[in-house]
Design a protein around this motif. Structure first.
Motif, PDB file in Angstrom:
ATOM      1  N   GLN A 156       0.830  -1.202   0.000  1.00 14.18           N
ATOM      2  CA  GLN A 156       0.000   0.000   0.000  1.00 14.18           C
ATOM      3  C   GLN A 156       0.868   1.258   0.000  1.00 14.18           C
ATOM      4  O   GLN A 156       0.576   2.228  -0.713  1.00 14.18           O
ATOM      5  CB  GLN A 156      -0.924   0.003   1.210  1.00 14.18           C
ATOM      6  N   ALA A 157       1.942   1.250   0.773  1.00 13.48           N
ATOM      7  CA  ALA A 157       2.839   2.402   0.829  1.00 13.48           C
ATOM      8  C   ALA A 157       3.543   2.612  -0.510  1.00 13.48           C
ATOM      9  O   ALA A 157       3.678   3.747  -0.978  1.00 13.48           O
ATOM     10  CB  ALA A 157       3.870   2.210   1.945  1.00 13.48           C
ATOM     11  N   ALA A 158       3.963   1.522  -1.144  1.00 12.05           N
ATOM     12  CA  ALA A 158       4.632   1.630  -2.445  1.00 12.05           C
ATOM     13  C   ALA A 158       3.682   2.186  -3.496  1.00 12.05           C
ATOM     14  O   ALA A 158       4.063   3.043  -4.304  1.00 12.05           O
ATOM     15  CB  ALA A 158       5.168   0.265  -2.875  1.00 12.05           C
ATOM     16  N   LYS A 159       2.442   1.723  -3.494  1.00 14.19           N
ATOM     17  CA  LYS A 159       1.457   2.235  -4.461  1.00 14.19           C
ATOM     18  C   LYS A 159       1.168   3.710  -4.206  1.00 14.19           C
ATOM     19  O   LYS A 159       1.037   4.493  -5.151  1.00 14.19           O
ATOM     20  CB  LYS A 159       0.167   1.411  -4.400  1.00 14.19           C
ATOM     21  N   ALA A 160       1.077   4.112  -2.949  1.00 15.20           N
ATOM     22  CA  ALA A 160       0.836   5.517  -2.623  1.00 15.20           C
ATOM     23  C   ALA A 160       2.013   6.369  -3.091  1.00 15.20           C
ATOM     24  O   ALA A 160       1.820   7.469  -3.635  1.00 15.20           O
ATOM     25  CB  ALA A 160       0.616   5.684  -1.115  1.00 15.20           C
ATOM     26  N   ALA A 161       3.235   5.876  -2.918  1.00 13.58           N
ATOM     27  CA  ALA A 161       4.420   6.618  -3.366  1.00 13.58           C
ATOM     28  C   ALA A 161       4.454   6.709  -4.885  1.00 13.58           C
ATOM     29  O   ALA A 161       4.801   7.758  -5.441  1.00 13.58           O
ATOM     30  CB  ALA A 161       5.683   5.944  -2.837  1.00 13.58           C
ATOM     31  N   GLN A 162       4.088   5.640  -5.569  1.00  9.76           N
ATOM     32  CA  GLN A 162       4.045   5.681  -7.034  1.00  9.76           C
ATOM     33  C   GLN A 162       3.040   6.721  -7.519  1.00  9.76           C
ATOM     34  O   GLN A 162       3.317   7.473  -8.453  1.00  9.76           O
ATOM     35  CB  GLN A 162       3.672   4.309  -7.602  1.00  9.76           C
ATOM     36  N   ARG A 163       1.868   6.759  -6.877  1.00  5.31           N
ATOM     37  CA  ARG A 163       0.865   7.769  -7.243  1.00  5.31           C
ATOM     38  C   ARG A 163       1.404   9.178  -7.007  1.00  5.31           C
ATOM     39  O   ARG A 163       1.206  10.070  -7.832  1.00  5.31           O
ATOM     40  CB  ARG A 163      -0.428   7.565  -6.442  1.00  5.31           C
ATOM     41  N   ALA A 164       2.089   9.374  -5.879  1.00  9.43           N
ATOM     42  CA  ALA A 164       2.642  10.691  -5.567  1.00  9.43           C
ATOM     43  C   ALA A 164       3.657  11.112  -6.627  1.00  9.43           C
ATOM     44  O   ALA A 164       3.661  12.269  -7.055  1.00  9.43           O
ATOM     45  CB  ALA A 164       3.283  10.685  -4.179  1.00  9.43           C
ATOM     46  N   LEU A 165       4.500  10.196  -7.055  1.00  9.77           N
ATOM     47  CA  LEU A 165       5.478  10.523  -8.099  1.00  9.77           C
ATOM     48  C   LEU A 165       4.781  10.849  -9.415  1.00  9.77           C
ATOM     49  O   LEU A 165       5.130  11.814 -10.089  1.00  9.77           O
ATOM     50  CB  LEU A 165       6.455   9.361  -8.300  1.00  9.77           C
ATOM     51  N   ARG A 166       3.804  10.042  -9.765  1.00  9.31           N
ATOM     52  CA  ARG A 166       3.064  10.252 -11.011  1.00  9.31           C
ATOM     53  C   ARG A 166       2.369  11.615 -11.015  1.00  9.31           C
ATOM     54  O   ARG A 166       2.300  12.286 -12.034  1.00  9.31           O
ATOM     55  CB  ARG A 166       2.052   9.117 -11.184  1.00  9.31           C
ATOM     56  N   GLU A 167       1.859  12.009  -9.850  1.00  4.56           N
ATOM     57  CA  GLU A 167       1.116  13.260  -9.723  1.00  4.56           C
ATOM     58  C   GLU A 167       2.012  14.425  -9.281  1.00  4.56           C
ATOM     59  O   GLU A 167       1.514  15.481  -8.921  1.00  4.56           O
ATOM     60  CB  GLU A 167      -0.036  13.065  -8.731  1.00  4.56           C
ATOM     61  N   GLU A 168       3.327  14.199  -9.285  1.00  3.90           N
ATOM     62  CA  GLU A 168       4.327  15.202  -8.899  1.00  3.90           C
ATOM     63  C   GLU A 168       4.095  15.753  -7.498  1.00  3.90           C
ATOM     64  O   GLU A 168       4.215  16.941  -7.245  1.00  3.90           O
ATOM     65  CB  GLU A 168       4.380  16.325  -9.937  1.00  3.90           C
ATOM     66  N   ARG A 169       3.773  14.857  -6.559  1.00  4.51           N
ATOM     67  CA  ARG A 169       3.552  15.230  -5.158  1.00  4.51           C
ATOM     68  C   ARG A 169       4.637  14.666  -4.256  1.00  4.51           C
ATOM     69  O   ARG A 169       4.431  14.430  -3.090  1.00  4.51           O
ATOM     70  CB  ARG A 169       2.184  14.712  -4.677  1.00  4.51           C
ATOM     71  N   GLU A 170       5.842  14.447  -4.807  1.00  3.11           N
ATOM     72  CA  GLU A 170       6.906  13.855  -3.998  1.00  3.11           C
ATOM     73  C   GLU A 170       7.305  14.730  -2.821  1.00  3.11           C
ATOM     74  O   GLU A 170       7.909  14.251  -1.874  1.00  3.11           O
ATOM     75  CB  GLU A 170       8.130  13.496  -4.853  1.00  3.11           C
ATOM     76  N   GLY A 171       6.934  16.006  -2.849  1.00  3.83           N
ATOM     77  CA  GLY A 171       7.225  16.895  -1.736  1.00  3.83           C
ATOM     78  C   GLY A 171       6.508  16.499  -0.458  1.00  3.83           C
ATOM     79  O   GLY A 171       6.852  16.969   0.627  1.00  3.83           O
ATOM     80  N   GLU A 172       5.509  15.615  -0.556  1.00  6.73           N
ATOM     81  CA  GLU A 172       4.795  15.141   0.634  1.00  6.73           C
ATOM     82  C   GLU A 172       5.625  14.131   1.427  1.00  6.73           C
ATOM     83  O   GLU A 172       5.248  13.755   2.525  1.00  6.73           O
ATOM     84  CB  GLU A 172       3.471  14.491   0.235  1.00  6.73           C
ATOM     85  N   TYR A 173       6.723  13.682   0.869  1.00  2.28           N
ATOM     86  CA  TYR A 173       7.569  12.681   1.504  1.00  2.28           C
ATOM     87  C   TYR A 173       8.919  13.291   1.821  1.00  2.28           C
ATOM     88  O   TYR A 173       9.393  14.171   1.124  1.00  2.28           O
ATOM     89  CB  TYR A 173       7.775  11.480   0.573  1.00  2.28           C
ATOM     90  N   GLN A 174       9.557  12.748   2.865  1.00  3.17           N
ATOM     91  CA  GLN A 174      10.941  13.140   3.129  1.00  3.17           C
ATOM     92  C   GLN A 174      11.800  12.495   2.062  1.00  3.17           C
ATOM     93  O   GLN A 174      11.469  11.440   1.529  1.00  3.17           O
ATOM     94  CB  GLN A 174      11.409  12.617   4.491  1.00  3.17           C
ATOM     95  N   GLY A 175      12.894  13.105   1.752  1.00  8.92           N
ATOM     96  CA  GLY A 175      13.794  12.526   0.776  1.00  8.92           C
ATOM     97  C   GLY A 175      15.162  13.131   0.914  1.00  8.92           C
ATOM     98  O   GLY A 175      15.397  14.024   1.730  1.00  8.92           O
ATOM     99  N   LYS A 176      16.081  12.643   0.125  1.00  8.92           N
ATOM    100  CA  LYS A 176      17.415  13.217   0.130  1.00  8.92           C
ATOM    101  C   LYS A 176      18.073  12.910  -1.197  1.00  8.92           C
ATOM    102  O   LYS A 176      17.742  11.931  -1.861  1.00  8.92           O
ATOM    103  CB  LYS A 176      18.252  12.685   1.280  1.00  8.92           C
TER     104      LYS A 176
END
Length: 84
Positions: free
Chosen positions: A21-41
């Motif tokens: 479920q987390a992987a699918k949510a992250a894929q959707r976020a990337l597709r929708e250009e919402r990666e800013g909702e996640y921490q990253g580096k």
């Protein structure tokens, strides 16, 4: 992903099901250009490794983890884990 999907079909609340479920949510976020909702580096490189400076890593929350002192590890902006 196939293994995680199979686990999710059998038990959506299993660790692998939650990971799916987390992987699918992250894929959707990337597709929708919402990666800013996640921490990253931005990834780096070392003398004996590949140069990954043009790559990034998203921290996708699956389970809440706590330090021995009771503090939550890796607190992220709540993107939630919407259903798949």
């Amino acid at each position: 992903m196939d293994r995680l999907h199979e686990a999710w079909e059998q038990d959506r609340d299993s660790p692998a099901g939650r990971e799916f479920q987390a992987a699918k949510a992250a894929q959707r976020a990337l597709r929708e250009e919402r990666e800013g909702e996640y921490q990253g580096k931005q990834l780096g490189y070392g003398p004996q490794s590949y140069d990954l400076r043009d790559c990034a890593e998203l921290k996708v929350p699956v389970d809440r983890e706590f330090t021995p002192g009771g503090f939550e590890r890796g607190t992220v902006a709540s993107a939630g884990l919407p259903g798949v």
